[in-house]
Each structure stands twice: as C-alpha cells, then as structure tokens.
Design a protein around this motif. Structure first.
Motif: not given
Length: 286
Positions: A134-159
C-alpha cells in the motif's frame, strides 16, 4: 644324616619339570573334547558330509478351467508350507460379474497421506507485506548509494536528500581566511563519498520509488547522515532545524567548508578573471 636330603632333591626337580607338562596335556584334552569331538560326531552321523537340499522342479503350467492345488515339496525353505494355489489365467476383456445390473458409481478419491508433493495455494499475505504494497513509509535499506552532492545520493531507484541541512552545490566555491577561493562544494561531495564507501544506508522511504526527490532522514552504521555532515562542516544546518548548535561548533572550529582550503585541492577559477589570450595560428610554410 644328610643322605636322605640329597636323594629328595632330584625327585623335587623332576616334579617341578613334569607338572607343567601334565597340566598342559590336561588342558589340551579338555579343548579337544569340547570343540573338536562334537564336530566329528556330527559328520559321522551325517555320513561324513552335509546332505545337499532336494531340488524340486516348479510346474509353470496353469490349469485352464479351475484352480488346482500344487505341491511345493518338503525342501529346507518350505517347512510348514504344504500347498499353494496356482493363479488362474484371465481371458481378454474379463470383468468381474456384478450382483445386480445397477450402473457403476464414481466416488471421490481419498485424501492424500501428506501435502509435501501437492501444489498448494500461496499463503495469504501478511500484514507487513500488505502495508508495504500500500506504499507505507518505513525504514528501508538502500545498497551502494552514489553521492551526487554532500547530502544527496541515489540508490535502488530512489533520489534522496537528507533533511535538516542545506546541501552545498558541487559548483559552490568558498573563500578561506587567507582570501583564496577553492571549490568547497566539490570537496564536500568527495568527503561524503569517501564516508559512504558504497555501504548500505537506512532511510525512511516508501517501497515504490517516486519520480522526484525524497527528503527524509537517514542513518549509516547507527550514525545520522545529516549529523555527520554538519559536525564535519560539509553542510550547513537549517536555522530552525535540530542541527543548528552543531553547525555553530563546526563553524567556530573551522571545519569543512568553513575552514581553509585542504591540501591537494586546486584553487577555484574565478569567473571574473580575464580569459587567456588565444594563440595565433602559425603561418603555413611557403
């Protein structure tokens, strides 16, 4: 007076030598009488050899009309079995006769003894799976994040952008106390990438990634990402956020973007500096 004593010594020595031989002879006779004599007695009674079992040929001819009793024989393996009924050969298309003319009735098959080999239906979804679908917001583990700025990253389809801080742009430049300009935004992104080191980040996110940027809180190894950036001076805290006091401490200590240009970082190129003159082309040889 010493002569009888001298005559008794040879007798005593002979007795000491003969006594073990007599004892050994008695033991040998006992063993022969226990183990060997009974075996020879059996051989003598059976004629000196074990009699071979009688071989009885089997009759493979089956009666045509009625059952017939066939003797099996009195072999060693058939003790207590006197006779055996031969199977009757059934003609082609033979069906057992019915007591009445009623049609046959098909009954339901019996239940299986076990469900291990059956293709069972999938189990009903659990509450956690239903909530995630149903799209509930909860803590999820994102693997191999790629930082595009200090405080911004992309991982597993999320920005993801870490909340509570002002993320410096990679193109941002800062001026150190000596007046030198240096690319602090790029240096902050490099420091953030070195801290991540492709480790997994825990963030509060919906299961389905959104098309835009998600601003949320994240942790790495039990430490808040925003707190680490502010404490090391690689991000500015929002004025009304929970990291304002941390940002003032980092600024007073001249950490990160608030301090001098780190060693090995080239100074930033000022946009107001005059461009270098273009080199004139050399004339072609005549």
């Amino acid at each position: 007076m010493d002569r009888p004593h001298r005559l008794g010594e040879p007798v005593a020595m002979a007795v000491r030598h003969i006594a073990p031989l007599v004892l050994a002879a008695f033991v040998a006779c006992g063993l022969v009488s226990v183990f060997i004599v009974p075996s020879y007695g059996v051989l003598d009674r059976s004629g000196g050899a074990t009699a071979a079992p009688e071989i009885v040929p089997e009759n493979f001819e089956l009666p045509e009309d009625e059952e017939q009793a066939q003797p099996i024989g009195n072999g060693p393996g058939n003790i207590g079995v006197k006779q055996q009924r031969a199977a009757r050969q059934a003609a082609l298309g033979f069906v057992l006769p019915l007591d009445n003319d009623e049609p046959l009735e098909r009954i339901e098959p019996r239940a299986p003894l076990s469900e291990l080999s059956l293709a069972l239906p999938p189990p009903p979804p659990t509450e956690a799976a239903t909530a995630s679908d149903s799209g509930e917001v909860r803590y999820r583990l994102l693997h191999r994040p790629l930082a595009t700025a200090a405080g911004r990253f992309e991982a597993d389809g999320h920005v993801v952008e870490v909340q509570g801080i002002d993320i410096p742009s990679p193109d941002e430049t800062c001026t150190d106390p000596t007046g030198a300009s240096w690319p602090c935004g790029m240096q902050a992104r490099t420091a953030f990438r070195a801290w991540l080191r492709a480790r997994a980040v825990m963030c509060r996110l919906p299961e389905i990634p959104s098309d835009g940027v998600t601003v949320t809180d994240c942790t790495l190894g039990g430490e808040g990402v925003a707190a680490w950036l502010v404490d090391n001076g690689w991000a500015r805290a929002k004025a009304d956020g929970p990291y304002a006091k941390r940002a003032r401490k980092a600024e007073d200590a001249h950490f990160g973007i608030f301090g001098p240009r780190p060693d090995g970082v080239l100074p930033a190129i000022s946009a107001s500096a005059p461009p270098a003159p273009a080199a004139e082309p050399e004339p072609l040889p005549q």
